[in-house]
Each structure stands twice: as structure tokens, then as C-alpha cells.
Design an enzyme around this catalytic site. Structure first.
Site, mmCIF file in Angstrom:
data_model
loop_
_atom_site.group_PDB
_atom_site.id
_atom_site.type_symbol
_atom_site.label_atom_id
_atom_site.label_comp_id
_atom_site.label_asym_id
_atom_site.label_seq_id
_atom_site.Cartn_x
_atom_site.Cartn_y
_atom_site.Cartn_z
ATOM 1 N N LYS A 24 0.522 -6.468 -5.690
ATOM 2 C CA LYS A 24 -0.937 -6.275 -5.670
ATOM 3 C C LYS A 24 -1.365 -5.279 -6.746
ATOM 4 C CE LYS A 24 -2.992 -4.084 -1.949
ATOM 5 N NZ LYS A 24 -3.943 -3.078 -2.392
ATOM 6 N N ARG A 41 -3.960 -4.532 -12.275
ATOM 7 C CA ARG A 41 -3.945 -3.958 -13.623
ATOM 8 C C ARG A 41 -3.902 -5.069 -14.676
ATOM 9 N NH1 ARG A 41 -2.362 -0.509 -9.798
ATOM 10 N NH2 ARG A 41 -2.367 1.732 -10.199
ATOM 11 N N ARG A 57 -15.064 4.518 1.997
ATOM 12 C CA ARG A 57 -13.956 5.233 1.346
ATOM 13 C C ARG A 57 -14.447 6.167 0.236
ATOM 14 N NH1 ARG A 57 -9.178 1.168 0.311
ATOM 15 N NH2 ARG A 57 -8.129 3.143 -0.090
ATOM 16 N N GLN A 59 -4.779 5.467 -8.442
ATOM 17 C CA GLN A 59 -6.071 4.854 -8.776
ATOM 18 C C GLN A 59 -6.916 5.806 -9.614
ATOM 19 O OE1 GLN A 59 -7.604 3.779 -4.916
ATOM 20 N NE2 GLN A 59 -6.163 2.085 -4.680
ATOM 21 N N ASP A 94 1.844 3.383 1.170
ATOM 22 C CA ASP A 94 1.393 2.110 1.748
ATOM 23 C C ASP A 94 2.363 1.559 2.783
ATOM 24 O OD1 ASP A 94 -0.878 2.163 0.220
ATOM 25 O OD2 ASP A 94 -0.068 0.899 -1.371
ATOM 26 N N ARG A 101 -5.411 5.260 9.098
ATOM 27 C CA ARG A 101 -4.130 4.656 9.492
ATOM 28 C C ARG A 101 -3.305 5.561 10.397
ATOM 29 N NH1 ARG A 101 -2.750 1.463 3.781
ATOM 30 N NH2 ARG A 101 -3.986 -0.356 4.324
HETATM 31 C C1 S3P Z 1 -2.700 1.916 -5.462
HETATM 32 C C2 S3P Z 1 -2.586 3.262 -5.226
HETATM 33 C C3 S3P Z 1 -2.582 3.852 -3.871
HETATM 34 C C4 S3P Z 1 -2.269 2.805 -2.825
HETATM 35 C C5 S3P Z 1 -3.079 1.551 -3.011
HETATM 36 C C6 S3P Z 1 -2.796 0.944 -4.367
HETATM 37 C C7 S3P Z 1 -2.709 1.448 -6.845
HETATM 38 O O1 S3P Z 1 -3.847 4.395 -3.594
HETATM 39 O O2 S3P Z 1 -2.480 3.314 -1.536
HETATM 40 O O3 S3P Z 1 -2.782 0.598 -2.010
HETATM 41 O O4 S3P Z 1 -2.583 0.219 -7.062
HETATM 42 O O5 S3P Z 1 -2.847 2.265 -7.746
HETATM 43 P P1 S3P Z 1 -4.285 5.864 -4.093
HETATM 44 O O6 S3P Z 1 -4.399 5.853 -5.562
HETATM 45 O O7 S3P Z 1 -5.605 6.097 -3.428
HETATM 46 O O8 S3P Z 1 -3.219 6.768 -3.579
#
Ligand code: S3P
Length: 438
Positions: A22, A27, A122, A167, A324, A355
Site C-alpha cells: 500500500k 508513492r 485525523r 507521511q 501498522d 486502535r
Molecule cells: C505510512 C506511514 C504510517 C503508517 C501508514 C502508512 C506511509 O503512518 O501508519 O499506514 O505509507 O508512509 P504515519 O506516517 O502517520 O506514521
């Protein structure tokens, strides 16, 4: 809302290919949409979330061709996004909203990013802040979506991420790629580095300096004004989706599972160490590299030998690395010999659901004893669970985590809101049925 009934299973055996990762799919979708030329992305995630990213790229002027199977072709805008005709719908996807904000903020248009009920709850200030420092004008409603971006030229910054978040890192890198000057970003805990690999694959220059400890602080620098070109790539299988079956394999002395085409990026693969610590045995059968990402085949069994006597503790940098996977690790923890303690996981409270609270509530519904803390959970091992009515709160990882816990419970378990699995793993229940022997 659909309900799935999960019956207990005798064991888990077989081989499985999980859908494309995912995180990497998001990206690749975004950078392909931004780049010049047509990217061919094989094994793109079948989950709804990365398709929200694709939908946004289309609204911004990229052209998509989906199929055959999980392949996607994206013809990018060659560095200049168009003014979208309507809102950019990010669905349930925090990754789409946060990373896309950084990619589009340098473009001279007005963008409104919206999401579903969960995404609208969020926190978004975490990306607004660095992007505002770069000169972006972003409006939120109390830290939340809808997010309005009045795009325009950005300047480089030197930023230190206050929370471990890939992120946030990505939003800053994507904006820095298009800013004036060289943007640097320091992270105290190393988060998943798919953006770094993807940026390089699409032709960007990016530097990283790190200390002796690979999981510790590191600094990234990216020069602005860079152009990207299209790529042909195959997305590795999602280790976070595989996690459900890796954890299921811990539940049976005779479990035997082979997973192929699996993403084994070292910033995600700490999960394999955790599985080993909880009593699993993992054999890496093959491994190769593709656009900087490791892809391999692994075999998983339950280890023979003396079971652990002390609870396994997940804390600090490790918590960020398996963030995750924590719901499913917690969901199988009562069945382990010595239990699990999760610390430093406050971030789990602001994922697709709270969670920590939801895992605690659902484990208790199945008869487990545990302690809920502000930043985690303490779950004793050696417990027996019974079937129960589980509320997924429309959170994909909760729906799947408790489907795994249900395999060793006595009696059937009802998973309410089971369709949420399609956010990351639409094939989950079919795969479970084919591997679980009853
Ligand atoms: C992700 C980063 C994580 C993760 C999310 C996917 C990513 O979140 O929990 O499911 O693809 O960069 P955070 O950046 O909020 O930690």
C-alpha cells in the site's frame, strides 16, 4: 455493513501472494502522476486507499489505464498539475491526504482535499506546519480536513520531524523536490524509506546521512527544481498484509506458510524479528532488489524449543517500525506463551480508529485479560479466548486482526464492518479461507 463469521481453524497451511504494498503503491501513483511519460506499475495494490491516490492524480491531469489484473499505467503531467474541477477525494487514506499535500502545494492552483468520516477526524496540522514554513497557505478546520491549499512557489527549509511519521517526511520531501533551494529533514527515529527509494527510481537526487545506528537519527537533503521521469516497476507484496498470516502461523504447532513476492524493505522487516521473538521461525528462501526495494520469498512455521517466559516488549524505535502491525500482534498476544507489552504507541490512537482502545475492547469481548495504557497495552500470554461479536469501527486492520484472533477461539466470531478489509486487502477473507484448515 457486512458481517463475516469466522470459525476456528485446526491449522494454517499453504502458500500465498499478498497484494502490492500500500505504501509503495501510493508513492508510485503520485510520482508517476507528477513525472513526465508513462509509468507501468505491475502488482499495484488492490486496496481502495492507493486507488484514492490514483483518482486524485487523474483529477490533477494524469491519465490512467487500469488492468490487466493489478497492473496500472499512469501518464504523468510532466511536472505541472492542472487545476482540478472538484474536490480531491482522499477517501479513507491518510497517506493520500498528507503526502499529496506536499506534492501539490507548489502548484499555482487552489485544491480542496476531503476524506471520509474517519479521515476527517485525523490530525493534519503535522503536515500543515512544515509546508507553511516553506511558504504554503493551507487552511484546516481545527487541525482536520477538509484541507484547502492555496498553492504557489515554496522555499527550502531545514526541518526536524517532531513525531516519527513517514507521511510527514514524504510531504516535506515531495514539496522540497519542487522548492527553491535544498530542503533538509532530520528524523530521530528512522521511518519507512519507500519515498526515498521511489524518488530515486523516478530520477531524483537525494542524500542521506546517518549515524552508526541505522534505526537512529538520520538527515535527508533534497534539492528543489528537479524533474522526474516515468518508470516500469513491480510493487512488492505488502508485508503489513502478510502480517495477518504471519501472526496466524504463530497459533499452530504444525502451521506452514510460504509467502512469495513479499516486500522485505529493512525499514518494514522488523516485523519478522518480532514474529521470531513471539515463537515463529522464518526462513528467507529468496531475496532480490527492485528499484531499491527488497522482494523475497519466506517460509514461516512455529519454532520448536523452549517457549518465552517473559513478555516481549515493543517500545521506542521498534514501535514506529511495526506501527501498522500492532493490532494483529496484540490480537494474537493472549495465545503466546508469555504475552506482549506495547509502549510508545500513542500514534495508534489517531490511526483509522483509536486502535489501542478498540483492540482492548475487542480482546476483552473475547474474554482476554489485559491492561490499557495511554501509549499501549499489556497483554498476558497463555490465555484462552472465546468467540464474540467484534466491532471493527470500519477500520481495516481491526477487522483483519480479530479475524486472526478468532481462528484459535472457542466458538464462532462475528466481525462487524468486515468490508473495511478492502481498504488495504480486498482478498483477505478469500485468502484466509484457502489457508485455514477446519
Ligand atoms: C505510512 C506511514 C504510517 C503508517 C501508514 C502508512 C506511509 O503512518 O501508519 O499506514 O505509507 O508512509 P504515519 O506516517 O502517520 O506514521
Amino acid at each position: 455493513m457486512s458481517t463475516q463469521i469466522i470459525r476456528p481453524a485446526r491449522t494454517l497451511q499453504g502458500s500465498l501472494t499478498v497484494p502490492g504494498d500500500k505504501s509503495i503503491s501510493h508513492r508510485y501513483a503520485m510520482l508517476a502522476g507528477f513525472a513526465e511519460g508513462t509509468s507501468r506499475l505491475a502488482n499495484f495494490s488492490t486496496g481502495a486507499d492507493p486507488h484514492s491516490s490514483l483518482g486524485c492524480m487523474e483529477a490533477l491531469g494524469a491519465t490512467l489505464r487500469k488492468g490487466p489484473g493489478a497492473a496500472v499505467e499512469v501518464t504523468g503531467v510532466g511536472g505541472s498539475f492542472l487545476q482540478p474541477k472538484g474536490d480531491l477525494d482522499c477517501g479513507n487514506s491518510g497517506s493520500t491526504m498528507r503526502m499529496l499535500a506536499g506534492l501539490i502545494a507548489p502548484h499555482p492552483h487552489t485544491f480542496t482535499l476531503i476524506g471520509d468520516h474517519s479521515l476527517t477526524m485525523r490530525p493534519m496540522e503535522r503536515i500543515r506546519k512544515p509546508l507553511a514554513q516553506m511558504g504554503a497557505r493551507i487552511e484546516l478546520v481545527d487541525d482536520h480536513a477538509p484541507m484547502t491549499i492555496h498553492g504557489g512557489p515554496l522555499k527550502a527549509i531545514d526541518f526536524t520531524t517532531p513525531i516519527p511519521s513517514a507521511q510527514v517526511k514524504t510531504a516535506v520531501l515531495f514539496a522540497g523536490l519542487q522548492g527553491e533551494g535544498t530542503t533538509s529533514l532530520t528524523e530521530a527515529v528512522r521511518t519507512r524509506d519507500h519515498s526515498e527509494h521511489a524518488l530515486k527510481a523516478f530520477g531524483a537526487r537525494l542524500d542521506r546521512t546517518a549515524g552508526a545506528n541505522e534505526a537512529g537519527p538520520s538527515k535527508l537533503s533534497i534539492a528543489g527544481g528537479q524533474k522526474l521521469h516515468a518508470i516500469d516497476a513491480t510493487v512488492p507484496g505488502d508485508i503489513s498484509s502478510a502480517a495477518f498470516f504471519l501472526c496466524a502461523a504463530l497459533l499452530y504447532p504444525d502451521a506452514n506458510l510460504v509467502l512469495d513476492s513479499l516486500g522485505m524493505n529493512p525499514t518494514r522487516a522488523a516485523l519478522l524479528d518480532v514474529i521470531t521473538a513471539l515463537g515463529g521461525r522464518i526462513k528467507v528462501l529468496t531475496v532480490e532488489e527492485h528499484h531499491g526495494e527488497m522482494i523475497g520469498t519466506i517460509q514461516v512455521n512455529r519454532a520448536e524449543g523452549k517457549p518465552a517466559t517473559e513478555p516481549y516488549v515493543i517500545s521506542g524505535a521498534l514501535t514506529a517500525q511495526v506501527i501498522d502491525e500492532l493490532p494483529v500482534l496484540a490480537a494474537v498476544a493472549p495465545y503466546t506463551s508469555a504475552g506482549l507489552i506495547i509502549r510508545d504507541a500513542q500514534e495508534l490512537r489517531v490511526k483509522e480508529s483509536d486502535r489501542i482502545a478498540l483492540v482492548a475492547r475487542n480482546l476483552r469481548a473475547m474474554g482476554a485479560e489485559l491492561k490499557e495504557n495511554l501509549d499501549g497495552l499489556e497483554i498476558p500470554g497463555n490465555q484462552s479466548l472465546h468467540g464474540a461479536s467484534i466491532d471493527s469501527a470500519d477500520d481495516h486492520r481491526i477487522a483483519m486482526a480479530f479475524s486472526i484472533a478468532a481462528l484459535r477461539a472457542t466458538g464462532d466470531t462475528e466481525i462487524h464492518g468486515a468490508e473495511a478489509a478492502s481498504i488495504s486487502f480486498p482478498e483477505f477473507f478469500t485468502s484466509l479461507d484457502s489457508l485455514a484448515q477446519r
